[in-house]
Each structure stands twice: as structure tokens, then as C-alpha cells.
Design an enzyme around this catalytic site. Structure first.
Site, mmCIF file in Angstrom:
data_model
loop_
_atom_site.group_PDB
_atom_site.id
_atom_site.type_symbol
_atom_site.label_atom_id
_atom_site.label_comp_id
_atom_site.label_asym_id
_atom_site.label_seq_id
_atom_site.Cartn_x
_atom_site.Cartn_y
_atom_site.Cartn_z
ATOM 1 N N HIS A 1 27.763 48.750 39.835
ATOM 2 C CA HIS A 1 29.039 49.399 40.134
ATOM 3 C C HIS A 1 29.736 49.917 38.878
ATOM 4 O O HIS A 1 30.376 50.965 38.900
ATOM 5 C CB HIS A 1 29.933 48.438 40.938
ATOM 6 C CG HIS A 1 29.377 48.189 42.306
ATOM 7 N ND1 HIS A 1 29.101 46.923 42.797
ATOM 8 C CD2 HIS A 1 29.001 49.047 43.290
ATOM 9 C CE1 HIS A 1 28.599 47.034 44.021
ATOM 10 N NE2 HIS A 1 28.524 48.302 44.332
ATOM 11 N N ASP B 1 30.683 48.607 50.749
ATOM 12 C CA ASP B 1 31.046 47.266 50.260
ATOM 13 C C ASP B 1 32.294 47.315 49.382
ATOM 14 O O ASP B 1 32.937 46.291 49.165
ATOM 15 C CB ASP B 1 29.871 46.638 49.488
ATOM 16 C CG ASP B 1 29.314 47.565 48.431
ATOM 17 O OD1 ASP B 1 30.054 47.926 47.505
ATOM 18 O OD2 ASP B 1 28.124 47.936 48.534
ATOM 19 N N GLU C 1 32.138 56.212 54.509
ATOM 20 C CA GLU C 1 31.061 55.264 54.835
ATOM 21 C C GLU C 1 30.711 55.446 56.309
ATOM 22 O O GLU C 1 31.595 55.462 57.166
ATOM 23 C CB GLU C 1 31.544 53.826 54.545
ATOM 24 C CG GLU C 1 30.727 52.722 55.168
ATOM 25 C CD GLU C 1 29.268 52.655 54.674
ATOM 26 O OE1 GLU C 1 29.055 52.649 53.454
ATOM 27 O OE2 GLU C 1 28.366 52.619 55.525
ATOM 28 N N ASP D 1 26.897 56.665 46.559
ATOM 29 C CA ASP D 1 26.486 55.263 46.447
ATOM 30 C C ASP D 1 25.678 54.936 47.704
ATOM 31 O O ASP D 1 26.159 54.273 48.617
ATOM 32 C CB ASP D 1 27.737 54.390 46.335
ATOM 33 C CG ASP D 1 27.397 52.910 46.242
ATOM 34 O OD1 ASP D 1 26.205 52.565 46.234
ATOM 35 O OD2 ASP D 1 28.345 52.099 46.205
ATOM 36 N N SER D 2 24.453 55.417 47.720
ATOM 37 C CA SER D 2 23.667 55.340 48.955
ATOM 38 C C SER D 2 22.732 54.133 48.946
ATOM 39 O O SER D 2 22.432 53.567 47.904
ATOM 40 C CB SER D 2 22.815 56.596 49.092
ATOM 41 O OG SER D 2 21.773 56.563 48.141
ATOM 42 N N ASP E 1 18.671 53.132 50.298
ATOM 43 C CA ASP E 1 17.417 53.857 50.109
ATOM 44 C C ASP E 1 17.309 54.993 51.139
ATOM 45 O O ASP E 1 17.963 54.948 52.185
ATOM 46 C CB ASP E 1 16.228 52.890 50.261
ATOM 47 C CG ASP E 1 16.287 51.776 49.230
ATOM 48 O OD1 ASP E 1 16.816 52.008 48.128
ATOM 49 O OD2 ASP E 1 15.816 50.661 49.529
#
Ligand code: SPD
Length: 293
Positions: free
Chosen positions: A68, A92, A112, A161-162, A164
Site C-alpha cells: 500500500h 480493503d 470497488e 489496486d486490482s 489478479d
């Protein structure tokens, strides 16, 4: 084999069918099938609480700071003044938490797809989801690809911020999506994307860089190492229309930085762009050369 196995109390994540990484599980804190994926949060024996989506580790309390800090501070110490930041994925809250440490950031939009991830992390991973309490953050529960295609808002920094590139995150590695992101960046904007493992995901990285190359004048790869993603050495892509991650890095601003960091510092920022020879050679024809510093 994937997922939390009550009999053995080990969680194992399988990587490409010939390698597994395992964590001993003390207790399952949360488990649910969301409309998109299986969402689990387990208390591990040695790595703190851990978010696992569809059998793949997303974040663990013990080392989440690496990922992060590196996804957020690298672009934010290169951009001269990022007021508006878009985070796609990152339910998250860990990436937004780091972004919001920057006083120049006036607004963060976090998109998200999976509300269950946000709800579970709010309850069981409060050290990450603390970001959702910040009034500068707007949480949008939506598909990031659709959001990027339709929004009229413009941003200084976009962070993808993915997870896979399977299941809900597949579209976040697509050429069309990168085109949308390039369009919604303001002049001088920066895009950083989660770019998987330089050991295991070379074909994917090549496709990703080739796709981003179409829309950005400058493209780089930078590395970090953590404990909980298979293989340990992982990557982010840095794309801009001109800003250089080394020449435009604001080291004096970092030197005045009051907040404590655990992984990121000025030396790590620069070193992250110095690629091991097998990585440098593989992408030499796609990525930009770095200036000597
Ligand atoms: N192989 C797992 C890669 C996951 C990267 N994103 C994790 C989300 C953390 N905020």
C-alpha cells in the site's frame, strides 16, 4: 486445494499449478459468497488477519504496508500537487489510507465492485479500512471499467489496486480500460497499476505494457517485495504523459514528510525502478529508459 481447509488449518494459494504458498490459520473470521467471488478473512498464526478473495491472498496485516505504501506514495511524490485521486479496486481501504496521508489530496474516489469486501474489511481489517472514515473519500460500489468509461470527473492520479486478472478484475487489465483512464487524467496526470509478478506473469506484463503504451508517452515498471504474494517479488506499472518517476521525484518534500513510513523512503523510491537484468532486458523495447540520477 485452494481456500481455507478446516482439517489441516492451513490456507494454501496455488500459483500456476506447480507452486503453492501456505499460511497456518488460527481461525476464520469471515467467509461469504459475494455476487462476484468468495470473500474470506482469516486470522493467520503468523501473518495477522488476511483477506483472501477466491483463494488468492489480497492483504495480510503483517506486510500490507509494503504494497500500500508503494502503490500510493510513488505517484504522489512524483506528481507536484495531486488534489484528486481515483482508486479503482482497493476495497480493503489500504491504498486509500496511504493516499489520504497526503495533505494536498482533497478528494479520493474509490470504486470497488464488491460491497462484501468493503463490509468484511470494515469489520475485521480496521487498520486498513480506517480510510473509509475520512470525509475526503467517496466510496462508489460499481464496476471500475464501467465507471472509468462514463465518469466526467478528472483526476491527477489514478491507482488501479486490482486483484489478479481473473474473475471480477479481468477487465482491469484490458486495453479499452487503459484508454478510459488516459482520458480521465488531467494534464500531468499519473497512472499506477498493479502489475503482478515478474517471475510468473511475464506474458501478462508484456500485454499490459503494450496496451498502456498506446495511451501514455512514458511508461515504467517498479518493484517491491513482500511476504504474502507468491514468489515475493512483485511489480507496479507507472504511466504518464511526461512526468518521470526519478527526475520529477520530490525528494525534498519527502524529507519534510511528518508521517511514519515502514517500507517507502527516498532510497526505496529510486531503487524500485532499478530493474534486475532479466526484467530490464525483457521489457527494454516497451518501457522507457531511465535518466541517470
Ligand atoms: N496476487 C494478489 C495480487 C493482489 C493485489 N491487490 C491486492 C489488494 C490490496 N489492497
Amino acid at each position: 486445494m485452494e481456500g481455507v481447509q478446516p482439517a489441516s488449518k492451513w490456507f494454501r494459494e496455488r500459483q500456476q499449478d506447480d507452486f503453492e504458498i501456505g499460511f497456518r490459520v488460527a481461525k476464520t473470521l469471515f467467509a461469504a459468497e459475494s455476487p462476484y467471488q468468495r470473500v474470506e478473512i482469516v486470522q493467520t498464526a503468523g501473518h495477522g488477519a488476511m483477506l483472501i478473495n477466491d483463494g488468492v491472498v489480497m492483504a495480510a496485516e503483517r506486510d500490507e504496508f509494503v504494497y500500500h505504501e508503494m502503490i500510493a506514495h510513488v505517484p504522489l511524490f512524483v506528481h507536484p500537487r495531486a488534489a484528486r485521486v481515483l482508486v479503482i479496486g482497493g476495497g480493503d481501504g489500504g491504498t486509500a489510507r496511504e493516499v489520504l496521508k497526503h495533505p494536498e489530496v482533497a478528494r479520493v474516489v474509490l470504486v470497488e465492485i464488491d460491497a462484501v469486501v468493503v463490509q468484511a474489511c470494515r469489520r475485521f481489517l480496521p487498520s486498513l479500512s480506517v480510510a473509509f472514515e475520512d470525509p475526503r473519500l467517496e466510496l462508489v460500489i460499481a464496476d471500475g471499467v464501467a465507471f472509468a468509461a462514463r465518469t466526467t470527473e478528472r483526476f491527477d492520479v489514478v491507482i488501479v489496486d486490482s486483484s489478479d486478472p481473473v474473475g471480477p478484475a479481468e477487465g482491469l487489465f484490458d486495453r479499452t480500460f487503459y484508454g478510459s483512464l488516459a482520458r480521465l487524467l488531467r494534464d500531468g496526470g499519473i497512472l499506477v497499476t498493479q502489475a503482478e509478478s515478474p517471475f510468473y506473469d511475464q506474458a501478462l506484463q508484456t500485454a499490459m505494457f503494450n496496451a498502456q503504451r498506446e495511451f501514455f508517452r512514458r511508461l515504467h515498471l517498479y518493484l517491491y517485495s513482500n511476504l504474502t504474494y507468491p514468489g515475493g517479488l512483485w511489480a507496479f506499472a507507472f504511466a504518464s504523459q511526461g512526468l518521470c518517476p526519478l527526475r520529477d521525484f520530490d525528494a525534498p518534500r519527502f524529507a519534510r514528510w511528518p508521517a511514519a513510513m515502514r517500507y517507502y523512503n527516498a532510497g526505496v523510491h529510486r531503487a524500485a525502478f532499478m530493474l534486475p537484468e532479466f526484467v530490464r532486458k525483457r521489457y527494454a523495447a516497451i518501457l522507457d529508459p531511465l535518466p541517470s540520477i
